[in-house]
Design an enzyme around this catalytic site. Structure first.
Site, short mmCIF file in Angstrom:
data_model
loop_
_atom_site.label_atom_id
_atom_site.label_comp_id
_atom_site.label_asym_id
_atom_site.label_seq_id
_atom_site.Cartn_x
_atom_site.Cartn_y
_atom_site.Cartn_z
N ASP A 1 -31.48 -19.99 -11.70
CA ASP A 1 -32.72 -20.69 -11.81
C ASP A 1 -33.71 -20.58 -13.12
OD1 ASP A 1 -32.32 -21.95 -9.30
OD2 ASP A 1 -33.00 -20.03 -8.37
N HIS B 1 -35.58 -18.26 -3.21
CA HIS B 1 -34.08 -18.77 -3.26
C HIS B 1 -33.83 -20.15 -4.04
CE1 HIS B 1 -29.96 -19.56 -1.95
NE2 HIS B 1 -30.06 -19.99 -0.64
N HIS C 1 -31.58 -10.59 -8.84
CA HIS C 1 -30.74 -11.12 -7.72
C HIS C 1 -30.23 -9.95 -6.94
CE1 HIS C 1 -27.29 -13.33 -6.19
NE2 HIS C 1 -27.91 -14.32 -6.75
N1 CMC Z 1 -40.02 -10.09 -11.08
C1 CMC Z 1 -40.35 -8.75 -11.13
N2 CMC Z 1 -40.22 -7.75 -10.44
C2 CMC Z 1 -38.85 -8.05 -9.61
C3 CMC Z 1 -38.26 -9.38 -9.62
C4 CMC Z 1 -38.82 -10.37 -10.38
N3 CMC Z 1 -38.17 -11.62 -10.68
N4 CMC Z 1 -37.32 -9.22 -8.82
C5 CMC Z 1 -37.39 -8.15 -8.19
N5 CMC Z 1 -38.32 -7.28 -8.68
C6 CMC Z 1 -38.60 -5.90 -8.46
C7 CMC Z 1 -39.10 -5.73 -7.03
O1 CMC Z 1 -40.49 -5.84 -7.08
C8 CMC Z 1 -38.52 -4.33 -6.71
O2 CMC Z 1 -39.51 -3.47 -7.58
P1 CMC Z 1 -39.60 -2.12 -6.79
O3 CMC Z 1 -38.28 -1.22 -6.71
O4 CMC Z 1 -40.56 -1.39 -7.63
O5 CMC Z 1 -40.36 -2.32 -5.42
C9 CMC Z 1 -37.24 -4.22 -7.57
O6 CMC Z 1 -37.32 -5.33 -8.77
C10 CMC Z 1 -36.09 -4.66 -6.47
O7 CMC Z 1 -36.27 -6.03 -5.92
P2 CMC Z 1 -36.00 -6.58 -4.50
O8 CMC Z 1 -37.19 -7.36 -3.91
O9 CMC Z 1 -35.60 -5.22 -3.64
O10 CMC Z 1 -34.66 -7.30 -4.81
P3 CMC Z 1 -34.31 -8.22 -3.66
O11 CMC Z 1 -32.49 -8.27 -3.88
O12 CMC Z 1 -34.68 -8.16 -2.18
O13 CMC Z 1 -34.60 -9.75 -4.03
C11 CMC Z 1 -34.62 -11.95 -5.17
C12 CMC Z 1 -33.77 -10.68 -4.88
C13 CMC Z 1 -33.95 -12.69 -6.14
C14 CMC Z 1 -35.53 -12.44 -3.97
C15 CMC Z 1 -35.84 -11.28 -6.33
O14 CMC Z 1 -35.17 -10.76 -7.49
C16 CMC Z 1 -36.64 -12.40 -6.57
O15 CMC Z 1 -37.71 -12.49 -5.70
N6 CMC Z 1 -36.73 -12.92 -7.74
C17 CMC Z 1 -37.63 -13.90 -8.22
C18 CMC Z 1 -37.21 -15.32 -7.43
C19 CMC Z 1 -35.97 -15.98 -8.02
O16 CMC Z 1 -35.70 -15.94 -9.01
N7 CMC Z 1 -34.93 -16.37 -6.82
C20 CMC Z 1 -33.71 -17.00 -7.35
C21 CMC Z 1 -32.56 -16.25 -7.15
S1 CMC Z 1 -31.06 -16.61 -7.62
C22 CMC Z 1 -30.79 -18.30 -7.02
C23 CMC Z 1 -30.89 -18.32 -5.51
O17 CMC Z 1 -30.31 -17.56 -4.76
O18 CMC Z 1 -31.26 -19.40 -5.24
#
Ligand code: CMC
Length: 389
Positions: free
Chosen positions: A323, A228, A267
């Protein structure tokens, strides 16, 4: 459990009705109270936007002047709070300090428990918004053993914050107007984002009708996590780890092979470019005209370029989020990386409070209490100790 919906991580659940923030994740649209984020960032100040989020309309000149006056009146921290901060080790993470200091304010303002009194609520909301920059600056100065700088009401919201951070001797620290405006814009962009993890926490804690200090403290704890608000600090670590532009492709390859995530990418709601990231990129250009060009932006731009053309990221609709670029700007301005998430929390407290207030006034809201799908044992009985192996 026949009628129970199983939805871990709320992928498909609307937990409330809200008239505050609208996101269209596929189109990359973000609006506060109907106003496009781009317009608010260009034409308004953070305090104007705070009023908008809390009250539903932009303030007129009288309302803005009254609101600004109220915020200025409450920037000081009770002296005992300073003593509380002094108890931390010099290297305590500022988010840990912030989370507990916000909770400690609950003991300073016990009347805050009276959450259904509109005047009292307005006062506590103003106090929280006003004191966040002061707490943040004190956390920073504590690390270096520097004397605390009291709020200066001749300065605007961001100038005052920068003065409390960086004033060394008389006269006051006068921020470059391009930098203080860039910070104000960053605050606008971070002020609310509908039902994200920390806001959901605020609503959940608030639904038990505790005071807003404990609610904001819990919300800040949720924000601290690297998935987050903690992501902005992680982005900088990642850029440091990559080190140079020519190593970006190798790093992305590693991510695709399962070696971690690309921080600042992806996201839950945006399946398109995060509109806030676009504005931040523009703000970064302004900041660099003052601070000079930063090598990290080169690495970040190269990361973005390669990722946006790569099948792995395209297929999963992973774009830069808020971010990705914010930490680069903060660092260029002189903020330490461990303050980045605190810089997210300062404006987000407005969103937490607006959503909390909306929830309290919504007759359909009750205490948050989800159910579960039980997966444990059926009934069984205690075996005497001597017979257990
Ligand atoms: N790098 C590489 N792969 C990714 C990333 C990433 N940053 N984000 C998602 N994926 C992949 C993930 O591994 C999954 O792949 P697969 O379908 O093969 O298993 C697919 O994309 C879908 O991801 P998810 O984890 O199901 O997505 P989510 O909606 O649960 O998570 C998230 C969203 C923001 C937690 C995630 O994208 C992430 O961890 N990003 C990196 C951390 C980040 O930048 N966070 C800030 C978010 S925005 C501001 C805030 O909320 O504070």
């Amino acid at each position: 459990f026949g009628l129970m919906t199983y939805d871990p991580a709320f992928l498909n659940t609307s937990s409330c009705r809200s008239a505050i923030t609208y996101i269209d994740g596929d189109a990359g649209i973000l609006r506060y109270r109907g106003y496009p984020i781009e317009e608010l960032a260009e034409k308004c100040s953070f305090l104007e936007v705070s009023w908008l989020l809390l009250n539903g309309e932009l303030p007129n000149p009288n309302e803005l002047s009254e609101w600004t006056g109220l915020i200025k009146r409450h920037t000081m921290l009770h002296e005992t709070t300073k003593k509380f901060l002094e108890g931390y080790r010099y290297d305590a993470h500022p988010m840990g300090m912030l989370i507990s200091t916000i909770a400690a304010l609950s003991t300073v303002y016990p009347e805050a428990k009276n959450v259904f009194d509109a005047d009292n609520r307005k006062l506590q909301i103003a106090r929280l918004i006003a004191k966040m920059p002061t707490i943040c600056a004190y956390c920073y100065r504590h690390h270096f053993g520097l004397p605390y700088v009291y709020p200066d009401n001749d300065l605007n919201f961001t100038e005052n914050f920068m003065n409390m951070m960086w004033k060394m001797f008389e006269p006051k620290y006068l921020a470059n107007p391009i930098l203080s405006r860039a910070l104000d814009i960053l605050f606008i962009l971070h002020a609310d984002h509908e039902q994200n993890c920390s806001t959901n926490t605020m609503r959940c804690v608030g639904s038990a009708q505790g005071d807003p200090y404990v609610g904001c403290s819990a919300a800040a704890a949720a924000l601290y996590g690297p998935l987050h608000g903690g992501a902005n600090e992680e982005v900088l670590k990642m850029l440091d780890q990559i080190g140079s532009k020519d190593r970006v492709a190798g790093f992305i390859h590693q991510v695709k092979e399962g070696g971690g995530k690309l921080m600042g990418f992806g996201h839950r709601v945006y399946k398109n470019y995060d509109p806030r990231a676009r504005i931040i990129k523009w703000a970064a250009e302004q900041v660099f005209t003052v601070t000079g060009y930063n090598k990290k932006i080169e690495i970040a731009l190269e990361l973005e370029r390669i990722a946006l053309e790569d099948d792995y990221f395209v297929k999963r609709k992973l774009y830069p989020n808020v971010d990705f670029y914010s930490g680069i700007i903060y660092e260029a301005m002189g903020f330490r990386p461990d303050l980045f998430t605190v810089l997210f929390a300062i404006p987000r407290v407005v969103g937490w409070l607006a959503q909390w207030q909306e929830m309290l006034l919504d007759p359909e809201q009750k205490i948050a209490r989800p159910r579960q799908i039980y997966t444990g044992h059926g009934e069984r009985h205690v075996v005497p100790m001597a017979d257990r192996h």
